[in-house]
Write a protein that holds these residues in place. Sequence first.
Motif, short mmCIF file in Angstrom:
data_model
loop_
_atom_site.label_atom_id
_atom_site.label_comp_id
_atom_site.label_asym_id
_atom_site.label_seq_id
_atom_site.Cartn_x
_atom_site.Cartn_y
_atom_site.Cartn_z
N ASN A 179 0.86 -1.28 0.12
CA ASN A 179 -0.09 -0.06 0.10
C ASN A 179 1.00 1.37 0.01
O ASN A 179 1.88 1.45 0.50
CB ASN A 179 -1.02 -0.06 1.12
N CYS A 194 0.84 5.67 -3.99
CA CYS A 194 -0.05 5.57 -5.01
C CYS A 194 -0.08 6.57 -6.33
O CYS A 194 0.93 7.69 -5.88
CB CYS A 194 -1.57 5.60 -4.51
N ARG A 217 -4.41 3.28 -0.52
CA ARG A 217 -4.65 2.90 -2.07
C ARG A 217 -3.29 2.07 -2.40
O ARG A 217 -2.07 2.23 -1.73
CB ARG A 217 -4.78 4.25 -2.79
#
Length: 207
Positions: free
Chosen positions: A4, A27, A12
């Motif tokens: 993550n 992300c 995300r």
Amino acid sequence: MFKNCRVVGCGRPARAATGDGLDTRLCRSHAEHNARHGSPYRGSYTAKELAPHRRRAEQWIADNIEDIWVKNALERIATLYTTAGPYEEAYRLRGKSPQERSKIAWARLRKAKIDPRMVLQARLAIELITICDPTAEKKAEFKVVQAAKLVHRMASGTHKRWGEGASAKELHAYPRSRGNVLRHIGYQLEAATELVVANCKLLSVDK
Ligand SMILES: [Zn+2]
């Protein structure tokens, strides 16, 4: 392996780097923010926020123009100008590497006759604002990118003015500064100014 985004609370999935200056631990949205600003979540300082710090830096440079470290930094910035190679028009930048683009950015400053004192002033202003701001992003990369953004803007973009007096209209358009170019410019500036930053009384008083 599934990972993550490392920004707390984001959740995300981290994305593989796909472009310029993107960070594989973030992300897509946080990686793009990091590329542009030097921090995944912290925005860039505005011109208004920076103005008093730029004035302080300008005054300090003027008062210490004979200082050995000030002279050293100004000479090293001038050397970045003179060793940058030929100037290229903005439309010729396509296909060039971030390193080549960073050299062209220094050549652009040379062509526009930007005084190296302005570049040093920008570097010191970023140092000052991060000292004065208790919530500032402290990691070195943030300051590197923030200073580079100021420098990149000094001699770039399209500036137009129509009409006269109070009704005059102005347009200022800047090319988007890409992440890796800013890092190249920023780390070159960091190296050129490291001794003055280490020895600047203005900065040590505030620390
Ligand atoms: Zn994220």
